[in-house]
Design a protein around this motif. Structure first.
Motif, PDB file in Angstrom:
ATOM      1  N   ARG A  18     -20.651 -35.681  -0.377  1.00 51.54           N
ATOM      2  CA  ARG A  18     -19.623 -34.784   0.155  1.00 51.54           C
ATOM      3  C   ARG A  18     -20.238 -33.428   0.437  1.00 51.54           C
ATOM      4  O   ARG A  18     -20.885 -32.858  -0.453  1.00 51.54           O
ATOM      5  N   LEU A  44      -9.842 -25.299  -9.576  1.00 52.22           N
ATOM      6  CA  LEU A  44      -8.942 -26.374 -10.026  1.00 52.22           C
ATOM      7  C   LEU A  44      -9.070 -27.574  -9.085  1.00 52.22           C
ATOM      8  O   LEU A  44      -9.008 -27.422  -7.869  1.00 52.22           O
ATOM      9  N   CYS A  46     -11.834 -29.401  -9.316  1.00 45.60           N
ATOM     10  CA  CYS A  46     -13.209 -29.014  -8.942  1.00 45.60           C
ATOM     11  C   CYS A  46     -14.062 -30.194  -8.521  1.00 45.60           C
ATOM     12  O   CYS A  46     -15.094 -30.019  -7.870  1.00 45.60           O
ATOM     13  N   GLY A  47     -13.652 -31.422  -8.884  1.00 47.38           N
ATOM     14  CA  GLY A  47     -14.456 -32.575  -8.509  1.00 47.38           C
ATOM     15  C   GLY A  47     -15.867 -32.450  -9.043  1.00 47.38           C
ATOM     16  O   GLY A  47     -16.084 -32.151 -10.226  1.00 47.38           O
ATOM     17  N   GLN A  50     -18.466 -28.847  -5.747  1.00 45.98           N
ATOM     18  CA  GLN A  50     -18.847 -28.337  -4.418  1.00 45.98           C
ATOM     19  C   GLN A  50     -18.516 -26.854  -4.231  1.00 45.98           C
ATOM     20  O   GLN A  50     -19.269 -26.124  -3.594  1.00 45.98           O
ATOM     21  N   ASP A  66     -10.657 -30.435 -13.872  1.00 43.97           N
ATOM     22  CA  ASP A  66     -10.333 -31.643 -13.095  1.00 43.97           C
ATOM     23  C   ASP A  66      -9.876 -32.724 -14.080  1.00 43.97           C
ATOM     24  O   ASP A  66     -10.421 -32.844 -15.177  1.00 43.97           O
ATOM     25  N   GLU A  68     -10.308 -35.911 -13.795  1.00 48.29           N
ATOM     26  CA  GLU A  68     -11.111 -37.131 -13.734  1.00 48.29           C
ATOM     27  C   GLU A  68     -12.467 -36.918 -14.443  1.00 48.29           C
ATOM     28  O   GLU A  68     -13.362 -36.254 -13.906  1.00 48.29           O
ATOM     29  N   MET A  71     -15.699 -37.451 -12.470  1.00 44.05           N
ATOM     30  CA  MET A  71     -16.074 -36.376 -11.540  1.00 44.05           C
ATOM     31  C   MET A  71     -16.756 -35.245 -12.322  1.00 44.05           C
ATOM     32  O   MET A  71     -17.763 -34.681 -11.877  1.00 44.05           O
ATOM     33  N   GLY A  90      -8.597 -31.478 -17.133  1.00 41.59           N
ATOM     34  CA  GLY A  90      -7.218 -31.010 -17.060  1.00 41.59           C
ATOM     35  C   GLY A  90      -6.709 -31.068 -15.644  1.00 41.59           C
ATOM     36  O   GLY A  90      -7.487 -31.090 -14.687  1.00 41.59           O
ATOM     37  N   ALA A  91      -5.388 -31.108 -15.543  1.00 41.38           N
ATOM     38  CA  ALA A  91      -4.752 -31.198 -14.227  1.00 41.38           C
ATOM     39  C   ALA A  91      -3.982 -29.904 -13.950  1.00 41.38           C
ATOM     40  O   ALA A  91      -3.958 -28.988 -14.773  1.00 41.38           O
ATOM     41  N   GLY A 113     -10.041 -26.658  -3.814  1.00 36.28           N
ATOM     42  CA  GLY A 113     -10.706 -27.196  -2.630  1.00 36.28           C
ATOM     43  C   GLY A 113     -10.345 -28.656  -2.412  1.00 36.28           C
ATOM     44  O   GLY A 113     -10.626 -29.492  -3.285  1.00 36.28           O
ATOM     45  N   GLN A 114      -9.725 -28.964  -1.296  1.00 41.85           N
ATOM     46  CA  GLN A 114      -9.426 -30.358  -0.938  1.00 41.85           C
ATOM     47  C   GLN A 114      -8.645 -31.066  -2.023  1.00 41.85           C
ATOM     48  O   GLN A 114      -8.884 -32.250  -2.262  1.00 41.85           O
ATOM     49  N   TRP A 118      -2.781 -33.287  -4.372  1.00 42.32           N
ATOM     50  CA  TRP A 118      -2.540 -34.082  -5.591  1.00 42.32           C
ATOM     51  C   TRP A 118      -1.665 -33.335  -6.583  1.00 42.32           C
ATOM     52  O   TRP A 118      -1.365 -33.853  -7.654  1.00 42.32           O
ATOM     53  N   MET A 119      -1.316 -32.101  -6.272  1.00 45.92           N
ATOM     54  CA  MET A 119      -0.689 -31.246  -7.290  1.00 45.92           C
ATOM     55  C   MET A 119       0.748 -30.897  -6.909  1.00 45.92           C
ATOM     56  O   MET A 119       1.154 -31.050  -5.768  1.00 45.92           O
TER      57      MET A 119
HETATM   58  C1  LIG Z   1     -11.198 -34.504  -2.847  1.00 45.32           C
HETATM   59  S1  LIG Z   1     -11.673 -34.005  -4.478  1.00 45.32           S
HETATM   60  C2  LIG Z   1     -12.116 -32.302  -4.221  1.00 45.32           C
HETATM   61  C3  LIG Z   1     -13.323 -31.873  -5.004  1.00 45.32           C
HETATM   62  C4  LIG Z   1     -13.834 -30.478  -4.684  1.00 45.32           C
HETATM   63  N1  LIG Z   1     -12.876 -29.468  -5.087  1.00 45.32           N
HETATM   64  C5  LIG Z   1     -14.180 -30.289  -3.228  1.00 45.32           C
HETATM   65  O1  LIG Z   1     -13.777 -29.287  -2.662  1.00 45.32           O
HETATM   66  O2  LIG Z   1     -14.901 -31.115  -2.675  1.00 45.32           O
HETATM   67  C6  LIG Z   1     -10.086 -33.878  -5.261  1.00 45.32           C
HETATM   68  C7  LIG Z   1     -10.176 -33.645  -6.749  1.00 45.32           C
HETATM   69  O3  LIG Z   1      -8.868 -33.340  -7.231  1.00 45.32           O
HETATM   70  C8  LIG Z   1      -8.751 -33.908  -8.511  1.00 45.32           C
HETATM   71  N2  LIG Z   1      -7.332 -34.038  -8.864  1.00 45.32           N
HETATM   72  C9  LIG Z   1      -6.506 -35.094  -8.630  1.00 45.32           C
HETATM   73  N3  LIG Z   1      -5.297 -34.818  -9.136  1.00 45.32           N
HETATM   74  C10 LIG Z   1      -5.346 -33.582  -9.686  1.00 45.32           C
HETATM   75  C11 LIG Z   1      -4.412 -32.758 -10.383  1.00 45.32           C
HETATM   76  N4  LIG Z   1      -3.161 -33.158 -10.573  1.00 45.32           N
HETATM   77  N5  LIG Z   1      -4.823 -31.555 -10.845  1.00 45.32           N
HETATM   78  C12 LIG Z   1      -6.091 -31.139 -10.634  1.00 45.32           C
HETATM   79  N6  LIG Z   1      -7.017 -31.866  -9.970  1.00 45.32           N
HETATM   80  C13 LIG Z   1      -6.651 -33.065  -9.505  1.00 45.32           C
HETATM   81  C14 LIG Z   1      -9.453 -35.247  -8.384  1.00 45.32           C
HETATM   82  O4  LIG Z   1      -9.811 -35.796  -9.645  1.00 45.32           O
HETATM   83  C15 LIG Z   1     -10.659 -34.868  -7.517  1.00 45.32           C
HETATM   84  O5  LIG Z   1     -11.780 -34.546  -8.295  1.00 45.32           O
END
Ligand SMILES: C[S@@+](CC[C@H](N)C(=O)[O-])C[C@H]1O[C@@H](n2cnc3c(N)ncnc32)[C@H](O)[C@@H]1O
Length: 265
Positions: A18, A44, A46-47, A50, A66, A68, A71, A90-91, A113-114, A118-119
């Motif tokens: 990515r 938040l 953060c995956g 990136q 994050d 997951e 990740m 954490g979410a 970011g991206q 999901w939130m």
């Molecule tokens: C597409 S990735 C983005 C990673 C990175 N921020 C980027 O810009 O490439 C989305 C991330 O959001 C996380 N995610 C999913 N649900 C979430 C939630 N409820 N709260 C916080 N993060 C969440 C996922 O685990 C994943 O790591």
């Protein structure tokens, strides 16, 4: 709490394939929130880091959060040698608990970011407002449209191939739609932030390995081709897109920002 979307092997593909964010995006964040080497930030969703890692280079410390764990395990690998980041499982629903960790310190910025799709942003933005210092803010960052949704010959061929593989048309844009971004902006304003929008546009050329890796990084683990199917999947993908090389992608990084008023408490 978490989804399986980014678990297992997908996390490794995400770290390796990515794309990150150009320095111009970091410049925009620094300018918008007046970030300095004294600031602490939260990334938040953060995956694999990136945005967390370049942000750490511009601030005192960053919390990468994050839900997951896979990740975060990959983020730790990407951060080898970086000493001013801490990773928390954490979410979005857990952000208020950060007050305990921050011990009265306020954040200079929260980046998402991206991940905002999901939130629950209606609940999240007011919660973030109280964690931020005056002048700091929230940045909702979109890292371009998915590579199979451009209107270019190789992207059209990729979309057709992936739609055939998945057995359904590919339309989802992960928060990149203008309508969604307008909704985020309105929601930031309703939470008391002064909103803005900045675009950073550039073109990126990727090779076939990165194209395949980026596709795998966007699949839920259960949809990844099984290891013994992978060579065939990649061969057919190559046949579909290679006539249209080079793979040049127009990337628009959009930063929707919400700044906390300098006089707010
Ligand atoms: C597409 S990735 C983005 C990673 C990175 N921020 C980027 O810009 O490439 C989305 C991330 O959001 C996380 N995610 C999913 N649900 C979430 C939630 N409820 N709260 C916080 N993060 C969440 C996922 O685990 C994943 O790591």
């Amino acid at each position: 709490m978490t989804t399986l979307k980014f678990s297992g092997e997908v996390a490794g593909f995400y770290r390796r394939y990515r794309r990150g964010y150009p320095e111009a995006v970091l410049d925009a964040l620094v300018a918008e929130f007046g970030l300095t080497a004294e600031d602490t930030a939260l990334d938040l969703g953060c995956g694999t880091g990136q945005l967390t890692l370049p942000l750490a280079a511009r601030t005192r410390a960053v919390v990468g959060m994050d839900p997951e764990p896979d990740m975060l395990a990959e983020a730790r690998k990407a951060a080898a040698g970086v000493t001013n980041v801490c990773w928390l499982v954490g979410a979005d629903s857990d952000v208020s608990a950060l007050e305990l960790v921050l011990g009265g310190e306020k954040l200079g910025a929260v980046t998402i970011g991206q991940a905002l799709h999901w939130m629950d942003h209606e609940t999240l933005f007011p919660a973030l407002h109280s964690l931020l210092r005056p002048g700091g803010g929230v940045a909702v960052v979109t890292n371009g449209a998915p590579m199979w949704l451009h209107d270019t010959p190789w992207s059209n061929a990729l979309r057709e191939y992936l739609s055939g593989w998945l057995g359904k048309p590919l339309v989802r844009t992960c928060g990149a739609e203008q309508e969604e971004q307008d909704r985020y902006r309105a929601s930031l304003a309703a939470a008391g932030f002064t909103t803005g929008e900045t675009d950073v546009d550039y073109e990126d050329e990727i090779d076939l390995e990165h194209l395949v890796g980026a596709v795998y990084s966007a699949m839920p683990e259960d949809l990844l081709p099984k290891p013994d199917e992978r060579a065939g999947f990649e061969e057919r993908l190559s046949v579909a897109v290679s006539p249209f090389a080079p793979f040049v992608e127009p990337v628009r990084v959009r930063v929707v920002s919400g700044r906390k008023d300098a006089t707010s408490v």
